[in-house]
Design a protein around this motif. Structure first.
Motif, PDB file in Angstrom:
ATOM      1  N   ARG A   1      70.697   4.575  44.479  1.00 24.96           N
ATOM      2  CA  ARG A   1      69.380   4.003  44.719  1.00 24.96           C
ATOM      3  C   ARG A   1      68.454   4.291  43.549  1.00 24.96           C
ATOM      4  NH1 ARG A   1      67.432   2.893  49.581  1.00 24.96           N
ATOM      5  NH2 ARG A   1      65.897   1.803  48.290  1.00 24.96           N
ATOM      6  N   ALA A   2      67.479   3.433  43.349  1.00 32.36           N
ATOM      7  CA  ALA A   2      66.482   3.618  42.302  1.00 32.36           C
ATOM      8  C   ALA A   2      65.217   4.241  42.894  1.00 32.36           C
ATOM      9  CB  ALA A   2      66.133   2.276  41.654  1.00 32.36           C
ATOM     10  N   HIS A   3      64.577   5.103  42.114  1.00 34.23           N
ATOM     11  CA  HIS A   3      63.294   5.665  42.509  1.00 34.23           C
ATOM     12  C   HIS A   3      62.197   4.865  41.827  1.00 34.23           C
ATOM     13  CE1 HIS A   3      60.249   8.579  43.646  1.00 34.23           C
ATOM     14  NE2 HIS A   3      59.872   8.659  42.374  1.00 34.23           N
ATOM     15  N   TYR A   4      61.484   4.062  42.588  1.00 35.39           N
ATOM     16  CA  TYR A   4      60.471   3.177  42.013  1.00 35.39           C
ATOM     17  C   TYR A   4      59.308   3.990  41.444  1.00 35.39           C
ATOM     18  CZ  TYR A   4      56.987  -0.501  41.524  1.00 35.39           C
ATOM     19  OH  TYR A   4      56.050  -1.355  41.031  1.00 35.39           O
TER      20      TYR A   4
END
Length: 378
Positions: free
Chosen positions: A370-373
């Motif tokens: 997952r990406a950390h916005y």
């Protein structure tokens, strides 16, 4: 910026742990250490490594921060039985890579890394040298990707056969030969430097695999999608061309050229002042020196300028030379083509990429972090 080192007392103060924990982190390669020049009975510790672990051990970080740090030289992120870097040594399925490089060819190492036939992998003759070998490798792999079958759901023995065929495709581009010779001899003869065959063999074995480096991780991500093995190798090859990975040897050539004019010490000082790093020296996973580089440099007589650079680098930076330095020295010593270090690296690492691609397919897992916005709010 020069590497900073601290003593055990300061390291323990930053970590907030017992000495045993400090020593355990050193043995696992998490903290670089070297003998204290003022007292050989004591050790010094790399301050950035100590601070990174101190931050990780603070105990109050969110999982997202831990995951982000893990992909930047952090803790292991996935299991593998292919290779391990432990005790500052590199192992291929439990066997010391430096020891293997004393006798085996790349084809033999492929059999080890792939859990393949004990007598090695046979690569048929093929290919014509038509210019840029790297460009030919990209083109040959790209031509296969859409016609090769997806790797997912296929028998491991079938995948091993296909892996050998993909390796043959890469070999036809990087080491074209009308004769079915060992790959190191194909390279040396193609470059009209038969005397370079033996050190090239050593280089190929030592560069075949190196855990989850950036190109191997890219190959595994591609393989996790179920794409063809040729697609996974194409991904690895693309990542290899970066100046911080497979093309790091180019900075060594620049360093050598400058050193030939102003001397080894001044060349290192100049590049350190302008770039902040001299990529020819040091490796985060080998605090006491890259064993691959040491083994490769021992296989041939390097020109005096490289020996001067090696001595000056260790004195000024406190870091021994790495495999990028050794590959550049090999190419210069035998007057090999300009891109020969990358060609050697790419041919060798294809074996490792294929091993990881097959292992990833067998795991059945999709690599999808997952990406950390961190952008503006919507």
């Amino acid at each position: 910026m020069q590497t900073l080192w601290i003593n055990a007392e300061d390291a323990l103060l930053l970590l907030g742990t017992k000495p045993q924990t400090l020593y355990a982190n050193v043995s696992r390669g998490r903290i670089r250490a070297k003998p204290d020049p003022a007292d050989s009975r004591r050790s010094l510790y790399q301050v950035d490594d100590v601070k990174r672990l101190a931050k990780r051990h603070a105990g109050r970080r969110q999982a997202a921060a831990v995951a982000a740090d893990a992909v930047r030289w952090g803790d292991p992120v996935m299991p593998t039985a292919i290779s391990a870097i432990t005790g500052q040594r590199l192992f291929y399925r439990g066997r010391d890579a430096v020891e293997l490089a004393r006798e085996l060819a790349l084809e033999d190492v492929a059999a080890i890394l792939w859990n393949g036939p004990p007598n090695g992998i046979s690569i048929p003759a093929g290919g014509v040298d038509s210019g840029s070998r790297m460009s030919a490798a990209f083109a040959a792999l790209a031509a296969r990707v859409m016609s090769d079958l997806p790797a997912l759901g296929r028998n491991p023995a079938v995948l091993q056969t296909e892996a050998a065929d993909v390796l043959a495709t890469v070999a036809s581009a990087l080491a074209p030969s009308a004769e079915a010779l060992p790959l190191h001899e194909r390279l040396a003869r193609g470059w009209q430097r038969p005397e370079a065959a033996e050190p090239t063999r050593t280089a190929l074995v030592l560069a075949a695999e190196h855990e989850l480096n950036v190109s191997t991780f890219g190959a595994r991500v591609t393989a996790s999608s179920g794409a063809a093995l040729s697609a996974a190798v194409l991904s690895g090859l693309a990542a290899l061309t970066g100046p911080r990975h497979g093309c790091a040897w180019m900075s060594v050539i620049t360093l050598k050229t400058v050193a030939g004019t102003i001397g080894a010490r001044e060349a290192i000082r100049g590049i350190l002042s302008s770039d902040g790093v001299v990529r020819a020296f040091g490796h985060r996973l080998y605090p006491d020196g890259d064993p691959r580089a040491k083994a490769l440099m021992a296989s041939f007589e390097a020109p005096p300028i490289y020996r001067e650079l090696a001595a000056a680098g260790e004195e000024l930076l406190g870091e021994p030379l790495n495999i990028d330095f050794a590959l550049a020295a090999l190419a210069d010593s035998f007057r090999l083509p300009e891109d020969s270090p990358l060609v050697i690296f790419a041919l060798a690492r294809t074996v490792g990429w294929l091993a990881h691609a097959m292992e990833q397919v067998e795991s059945g897992e999709l690599i999808r972090p997952r990406a950390h916005y961190a952008g503006p709010a919507g």
